[in-house]
Design an enzyme around this catalytic site. Sequence first.
Site, PDB file in Angstrom:
ATOM      1  N   GLY A 128       0.804  -1.210   0.000  1.00 43.66           N
ATOM      2  CA  GLY A 128       0.000   0.000   0.000  1.00 43.66           C
ATOM      3  C   GLY A 128       0.838   1.261   0.000  1.00 43.66           C
ATOM      4  N   SER A 129       0.354   2.274   0.708  1.00 44.50           N
ATOM      5  CA  SER A 129       0.973   3.600   0.632  1.00 44.50           C
ATOM      6  C   SER A 129       2.331   3.708   1.302  1.00 44.50           C
ATOM      7  CB  SER A 129       0.021   4.644   1.233  1.00 44.50           C
ATOM      8  OG  SER A 129      -1.123   4.795   0.404  1.00 44.50           O
TER       9      SER A 129
END
Length: 565
Positions: A288-289
């Site tokens: 993810g981020s």
Amino acid sequence: MKFLSIATARIVGRSKRTERPHPQHHRSRTFLTSIIFFSVFSTILGRLVWFGVTGQNGIDGMFTSSLPVSDRPDIVDRNGQILATDLKTASLYAEPRRIVDADEATEAVLTVLPDLDAGVLYKKLNSKAGFAWLSRGLTPTQQQAIFNLGIPGIGFRTERRRFYPGGAEAAHVLGLTNIDNHGISGMEKYLDDSGFRALQATGLASQDGLSAFKLSIDRNVQHVVHQELVRAMQEYRAIAAGGVVLDVDTGEIIAMASLPDYDLNEAGNAPLQKENLNRMSAGTFEMGSTFKIFTTAMALDFGVVSINSRVATTPFTVAGHTIREFHNEGSSLTVPEIFKYSSNVGSAREADMVGVERHQEFLTRLGLLSKMQTELPEVAMPTQPKSWKKINSMTIAFGHGVSTTPLNTAVAAAALINGGYYIPPTFLPRSVEEANAIRKQIARPTTSQDMRAIFKLNGEEGTGRQANVEGYHVGGKTGTAEKVEHGRYNHDKRFNAFVGAFPIDKPRYIVMSIIDEPKVEKGKPNAQAGWNAAPMVGNIVRGAATFLNVKPDFGEVGAGLMRGF
């Protein structure tokens, strides 16, 4: 002595057939005769000693074998605290040929060991074999009870059993030994593979001559991490959790844990169960981020942006896919704001400016696309697209399209805040000097300096606020990734992470947490990483900082108050 008589007669016979033996020949024959006498005498003496040590020691032919058994060295933490040690145990065996009544012997043994399979036990006792194991690792009470039965043809063998004082706390790092006390996973296997097994095979391994095997793990910090993971799984109703504390200047793993886990002293078949996978090093996930750490650093390092640059963040379409924001914060953002607001569009545009080939090369340089080289045997190979295209590069920029291990992620992050040096991780003690000899410059020092500032901003104002512990200045980045199921993203299941560094002005440690499928807490707007993974790191820092010799810094106000004491 028959062998001795025949050998002597042959020598005498040869002497008679020789008319005038040379003096040198006479001495050789005398020497040969002496060797034969000595060999036979030594053999007899050795057998007498062996029977004296291991012979009958009990009632009705029941005895205890004390054949030497190799100890494993203790495994200790960086401060000398024991993580694994050997205990003596008794194991039960039979000499079936000496069993008088297999039925009676079976019934008697089962009165003490009712969990044994009666059919299997009887089959062993009724066979014509010379030896058969019946049960390994008896308790002293069980041993005495069986001893009191007085069954001829049944005895005990002293063996070694591994004991782990911490139980489950470092299960995935320490690993396990099998019934024969051989390492089969974790650092126990590394110990065997590094030469100890060879010492055992040659009989040179003995407790008196073996030094403790020291790890880089700090047992106190390991306890803090493990306890926080237990708490987090319960509070967030998650299916799994993990954490690691990494020294950014040496690459030493100070603590690492993955839940669910199991008590090493009662492991059974738990290591084979899928849910007990070591998610930190042997599991791969879309991170993810947290990947925006690497995208931001890449754009800065290649010089396509500066820390003051603004990047357009309006939605755009590539290869039929529209890239848009989760939260729209404006038509353009500065590089630190892209990081702070976790902008997908801004990160994708940064990757586009760098280009596909350089993007793949940079992630390779950071070790994110390669199988990690470290002592722990359980390490997974990251996955990436077979062929990188523009759309792949843009989605990878914000954490979709590449799966890597959390440990790979933590090590890569350390390289971007320690001055730009990639240092291979280790579970063994390593000095700064030793690390400096093997480190590799993978990013410019100015890139690392900018990343520290961006980490700090996010810790103070962005999604990392819940990880920032007063006095310890934690900076970092959250990551909330939707899990892939049946080839599609499931919007209701998330794999969350937080990569933190502290003290961020001069980082010494990376602290990373993961939480798998957390549920929304009461009173919280969602189950994103800022509400679970970030607080986990904050709690680890709060509990472990003292053990890590990191003193809190409360600025001038705090210093003034301290001077008043």
